[in-house]
Design a protein around this motif. Structure first.
Motif, mmCIF file in Angstrom:
data_model
loop_
_atom_site.group_PDB
_atom_site.id
_atom_site.type_symbol
_atom_site.label_atom_id
_atom_site.label_comp_id
_atom_site.label_asym_id
_atom_site.label_seq_id
_atom_site.Cartn_x
_atom_site.Cartn_y
_atom_site.Cartn_z
ATOM 1 N N ARG A 161 18.873 8.854 2.655
ATOM 2 C CA ARG A 161 17.469 8.203 2.730
ATOM 3 C C ARG A 161 17.598 6.749 2.243
ATOM 4 O O ARG A 161 16.975 5.657 3.002
ATOM 5 C CB ARG A 161 16.682 8.870 1.789
ATOM 6 N N LEU A 162 18.251 6.297 1.185
ATOM 7 C CA LEU A 162 18.244 5.042 0.760
ATOM 8 C C LEU A 162 19.333 4.057 1.458
ATOM 9 O O LEU A 162 18.885 2.974 1.705
ATOM 10 C CB LEU A 162 18.795 4.936 -0.994
ATOM 11 N N HIS A 184 18.739 0.649 3.468
ATOM 12 C CA HIS A 184 19.662 -0.577 3.123
ATOM 13 C C HIS A 184 20.098 -1.287 4.466
ATOM 14 O O HIS A 184 20.333 -2.341 4.547
ATOM 15 C CB HIS A 184 20.481 -0.261 1.961
ATOM 16 N N LYS A 185 20.520 -0.252 5.409
ATOM 17 C CA LYS A 185 21.319 -0.590 6.519
ATOM 18 C C LYS A 185 20.139 -1.417 7.340
ATOM 19 O O LYS A 185 20.611 -2.316 7.942
ATOM 20 C CB LYS A 185 21.567 0.583 7.420
ATOM 21 N N ALA A 186 18.926 -0.911 7.268
ATOM 22 C CA ALA A 186 17.844 -1.425 8.288
ATOM 23 C C ALA A 186 17.769 -2.750 7.712
ATOM 24 O O ALA A 186 17.258 -3.848 8.394
ATOM 25 C CB ALA A 186 16.477 -0.756 8.063
ATOM 26 N N GLU A 187 17.547 -2.978 6.248
ATOM 27 C CA GLU A 187 17.359 -4.454 5.664
ATOM 28 C C GLU A 187 18.492 -5.327 6.119
ATOM 29 O O GLU A 187 18.233 -6.370 6.406
ATOM 30 C CB GLU A 187 17.222 -4.200 4.068
ATOM 31 N N ILE A 188 19.693 -5.026 6.035
ATOM 32 C CA ILE A 188 20.936 -5.537 6.379
ATOM 33 C C ILE A 188 20.747 -6.034 7.991
ATOM 34 O O ILE A 188 20.750 -7.138 8.238
ATOM 35 C CB ILE A 188 22.006 -4.840 6.254
ATOM 36 N N LYS A 189 20.241 -5.188 8.833
ATOM 37 C CA LYS A 189 20.183 -5.587 10.395
ATOM 38 C C LYS A 189 18.949 -6.510 10.292
ATOM 39 O O LYS A 189 19.160 -7.216 11.059
ATOM 40 C CB LYS A 189 19.925 -4.319 11.087
ATOM 41 N N ALA A 190 17.708 -6.489 9.643
ATOM 42 C CA ALA A 190 16.757 -7.170 9.794
ATOM 43 C C ALA A 190 16.985 -8.538 9.517
ATOM 44 O O ALA A 190 16.312 -9.730 9.839
ATOM 45 C CB ALA A 190 15.492 -6.620 8.965
ATOM 46 N N SER A 191 17.941 -8.814 8.323
ATOM 47 C CA SER A 191 18.143 -9.932 7.746
ATOM 48 C C SER A 191 19.157 -10.689 8.796
ATOM 49 O O SER A 191 19.442 -11.913 8.294
ATOM 50 C CB SER A 191 18.883 -9.687 6.238
ATOM 51 N N GLY A 192 19.838 -10.145 9.780
ATOM 52 C CA GLY A 192 20.651 -10.718 10.675
ATOM 53 C C GLY A 192 21.998 -10.901 10.112
ATOM 54 O O GLY A 192 22.810 -11.162 10.842
ATOM 55 N N VAL A 213 13.870 -0.585 -3.684
ATOM 56 C CA VAL A 213 13.719 0.681 -3.093
ATOM 57 C C VAL A 213 14.440 1.685 -3.970
ATOM 58 O O VAL A 213 14.021 2.869 -4.055
ATOM 59 C CB VAL A 213 14.461 0.645 -1.775
ATOM 60 N N THR A 214 15.208 1.327 -4.740
ATOM 61 C CA THR A 214 15.717 2.331 -5.569
ATOM 62 C C THR A 214 15.206 2.853 -6.583
ATOM 63 O O THR A 214 14.929 3.996 -7.098
ATOM 64 C CB THR A 214 17.297 1.935 -6.112
ATOM 65 N N HIS A 215 14.358 2.009 -7.415
ATOM 66 C CA HIS A 215 13.311 2.215 -8.409
ATOM 67 C C HIS A 215 12.306 2.984 -7.836
ATOM 68 O O HIS A 215 11.733 3.908 -8.583
ATOM 69 C CB HIS A 215 12.749 0.921 -8.969
ATOM 70 N N THR A 216 11.844 2.864 -6.468
ATOM 71 C CA THR A 216 10.783 3.521 -5.994
ATOM 72 C C THR A 216 11.063 4.785 -5.639
ATOM 73 O O THR A 216 10.518 5.856 -5.757
ATOM 74 C CB THR A 216 10.171 2.914 -4.798
ATOM 75 N N ALA A 217 12.629 5.027 -5.431
ATOM 76 C CA ALA A 217 13.010 6.275 -5.186
ATOM 77 C C ALA A 217 13.251 7.326 -6.753
ATOM 78 O O ALA A 217 13.824 8.262 -6.445
ATOM 79 C CB ALA A 217 14.396 6.219 -4.508
ATOM 80 N N GLY A 218 13.228 6.484 -7.669
ATOM 81 C CA GLY A 218 13.283 7.004 -9.146
ATOM 82 C C GLY A 218 14.908 7.192 -9.529
ATOM 83 O O GLY A 218 15.127 7.695 -10.438
#
Length: 135
Positions: free
Chosen positions: A118-119, A123-131, A37-42
């Motif tokens: 934005r980033l 990251h927060k959403a990914e952490i939550k989705a990971s449980g 996600v960071t590389h995608t954001a440049g």
């Protein structure tokens, strides 16, 4: 730097090995997500981490280069170079401290703040989705 353990070390059990393996696997998955996600954001993962730590210092909205070096677990001169790259990209600015003129404060710019928010939301959403637990 590795801290030396002076007490006797108990060998890990099979269950310990499985738990450590799973921890490393989950950590690596998260780091890979972050890299993507960071590389995608440049930006690079280290640029993102630096901006996160600038904003994440408890009780204020800036950080010193020494604090950033500690949080990144990097050498101060390498951290100063990273700050310079982020400054050239328009993500941060250096300001002389009003309290101690010898100290330099690293602050996010409006551009850096927008990108960080934005980033960090991703990251927060990914952490939550990971449980994983997240304050």
């Amino acid at each position: 730097m590795v801290k030396r353990v002076t007490a006797a070390i108990e060998p890990p059990s099979k269950e310990d090995m499985e738990a450590m393996s799973d921890f490393r696997y989950q950590l690596r998955r998260f780091l890979r997500f972050s890299e993507d996600v960071t590389h995608t954001a440049g930006v690079t993962p280290l640029q993102y981490q630096l901006m996160l730590h600038v904003r994440g210092i408890p009780g204020r909205h800036w950080a010193s280069v020494g604090e950033l070096a500690e949080r990144l677990q990097a050498a101060p001169n390498g951290t100063a170079a990273l700050v310079s790259r982020c400054e050239r990209a328009g993500f941060v600015v250096r300001k002389a401290s009003r309290v101690d003129r010898r100290q330099v404060e690293v602050h996010l710019t409006a551009k850096g703040e927008r990108l960080l928010i934005r980033l960090a939301a991703l990251h927060k959403a990914e952490i939550k989705a990971s449980g994983w637990l997240f304050r």
